[in-house]
Design an enzyme around this catalytic site. Structure first.
Site, mmCIF file in Angstrom:
data_model
loop_
_atom_site.group_PDB
_atom_site.id
_atom_site.type_symbol
_atom_site.label_atom_id
_atom_site.label_comp_id
_atom_site.label_asym_id
_atom_site.label_seq_id
_atom_site.Cartn_x
_atom_site.Cartn_y
_atom_site.Cartn_z
ATOM 1 N N GLY A 195 0.751 -1.247 0.000
ATOM 2 C CA GLY A 195 0.000 0.000 0.000
ATOM 3 C C GLY A 195 0.782 1.297 0.000
ATOM 4 O O GLY A 195 0.177 2.369 0.056
ATOM 5 N N SER A 249 2.082 8.374 2.470
ATOM 6 C CA SER A 249 1.449 7.113 2.869
ATOM 7 C C SER A 249 1.992 6.620 4.206
ATOM 8 O O SER A 249 3.203 6.668 4.452
ATOM 9 C CB SER A 249 1.698 6.030 1.816
ATOM 10 O OG SER A 249 1.309 6.450 0.540
ATOM 11 N N ILE A 250 1.087 6.114 5.037
ATOM 12 C CA ILE A 250 1.521 5.482 6.279
ATOM 13 C C ILE A 250 2.406 4.285 5.947
ATOM 14 O O ILE A 250 3.439 4.058 6.592
ATOM 15 C CB ILE A 250 0.310 5.055 7.129
ATOM 16 C CG1 ILE A 250 -0.446 6.298 7.620
ATOM 17 C CG2 ILE A 250 0.763 4.205 8.317
ATOM 18 C CD1 ILE A 250 -1.729 5.991 8.377
ATOM 19 N N TYR A 264 -9.776 2.349 11.274
ATOM 20 C CA TYR A 264 -10.163 3.672 11.777
ATOM 21 C C TYR A 264 -11.400 3.508 12.636
ATOM 22 O O TYR A 264 -12.212 2.612 12.417
ATOM 23 C CB TYR A 264 -10.419 4.635 10.605
ATOM 24 C CG TYR A 264 -10.816 6.020 11.051
ATOM 25 C CD1 TYR A 264 -10.029 6.725 11.958
ATOM 26 C CD2 TYR A 264 -11.984 6.616 10.584
ATOM 27 C CE1 TYR A 264 -10.393 7.991 12.382
ATOM 28 C CE2 TYR A 264 -12.355 7.888 10.998
ATOM 29 C CZ TYR A 264 -11.553 8.562 11.903
ATOM 30 O OH TYR A 264 -11.918 9.809 12.328
ATOM 31 N N TYR A 282 -17.378 9.677 6.264
ATOM 32 C CA TYR A 282 -16.531 8.503 6.050
ATOM 33 C C TYR A 282 -17.205 7.461 5.167
ATOM 34 O O TYR A 282 -16.551 6.578 4.630
ATOM 35 C CB TYR A 282 -16.111 7.894 7.385
ATOM 36 C CG TYR A 282 -14.810 7.135 7.297
ATOM 37 C CD1 TYR A 282 -13.608 7.791 7.056
ATOM 38 C CD2 TYR A 282 -14.773 5.754 7.453
ATOM 39 C CE1 TYR A 282 -12.418 7.108 6.963
ATOM 40 C CE2 TYR A 282 -13.575 5.053 7.368
ATOM 41 C CZ TYR A 282 -12.410 5.738 7.120
ATOM 42 O OH TYR A 282 -11.227 5.053 7.023
#
Length: 285
Positions: free
Chosen positions: A15, A21-22, A150, A160
């Protein structure tokens, strides 16, 4: 400077798109802590993003793959074990996308075909990833699989949308598969419920700026950054958490335990200043 928490470990990071990006931050920290890794993202994301730069920087093989494709996932694990020289010790699932959010379809007017796409990309891909790994016996005993979630999985968050449904499914998969994977292979599976974070994907959520400000004011420690999340992931990949599994780990500066903070109340009260009469009493509409 690292502490060799992941020395000798092999990992796959799914990802990473760009330096917002995390997953990008996690990849950097994992290597800093002594791990060797491979990177994977969709062919389109690889073309559009800068993952190639990260792969070169970290000396990591980049394997383009669609995480919703079982065949592609088999290739990722097979190539990763070949390149890294053995079974995998940790996996990060940092994948999420909602066509309904991108197309600005509200939750009460979803396109259901797009909803299925949201669930497949953002949650079912996590199941596919672990099912493939388990059938291939690709993860070492006490390996660690982490997915990013989340708190909208448990609580309603304006804007969301159907990603909340996807995150709920993601966390359920972590518990259900975590039980089986732990029982049969000693592999631990957890999700990390991260603060709202400025990422390319997160920027598509309606009202993101307001959400970031609100959670910053509500959280006694403030929002957890992408770099903070990378530190937490490293701990979850390490041997320090060998008995932690099937958990949704809240990483949000304390936000999830708050009802109202002093800073948030101050801002709320300030918003009424223009609606007070000459005696300072709030005039309600």
């Amino acid at each position: 400077m690292g502490n060799n928490l992941l020395k000798g470990k092999r990992g796959i990071i799914f990802g990473a798109l760009n330096d917002m990006s995390i997953a990008w931050k996690v990849a950097e920290r994992a290597v800093e802590e002594g791990a060797i890794i491979t990177l994977s993202n969709t062919p389109l994301a690889v073309r559009m993003g800068t993952t190639n730069e990260l792969a070169e920087k970290l000396n990591a093989k980049l394997i383009p793959a669609d995480a919703t494709s079982v065949t592609d996932l088999e290739q990722v694990f097979e190539q990763s074990m070949e390149v890294l020289g053995g079974k995998i010790d940790f996996v990060l699932h940092s994948i999420g996308m909602s066509p309904n959010v991108r197309k600005k379809r509200p939750y009460d007017d979803l396109d259901y075909d797009m909803l299925l796409t949201t669930l497949d990309i953002s949650a079912i891909s996590f199941h596919k990833m672990m099912q493939v790994a388990k059938k291939m016996d690709a993860i070492n005993d006490y390996g660690s699989v982490v997915a990013l979630s989340y708190m909208a999985a448990q609580r309603t968050v304006f804007g969301y949308n159907d990603m909340a449904d996807a995150k709920s499914m993601l966390e359920s998969i972590a518990r259900s598969f975590g039980y089986i994977y732990g029982r049969e292979r000693n592999v631990r599976v957890n999700t990390i419920s991260q603060s709202p974070t400025v990422t390319t994907a997160g920027s598509g959520v309606k009202g993101m700026d307001g959400l970031l400000d609100f959670s910053e004011r509500m959280s006694p420690l403030g929002n957890a950054t992408a770099a903070d999340c990378a530190d937490y992931c490293v701990v979850m990949f390490s041997d320090l958490t060998r008995k932690v599994t099937m958990q949704n780990l809240l990483h949000d500066g304390g936000f999830s335990s708050m009802a109202m903070s002093y800073r948030a109340m101050e801002q709320y009260n300030k918003s009424f200043e223009e609606f007070k009469d000459e005696n300072g009493k709030i005039i309600y509409g």
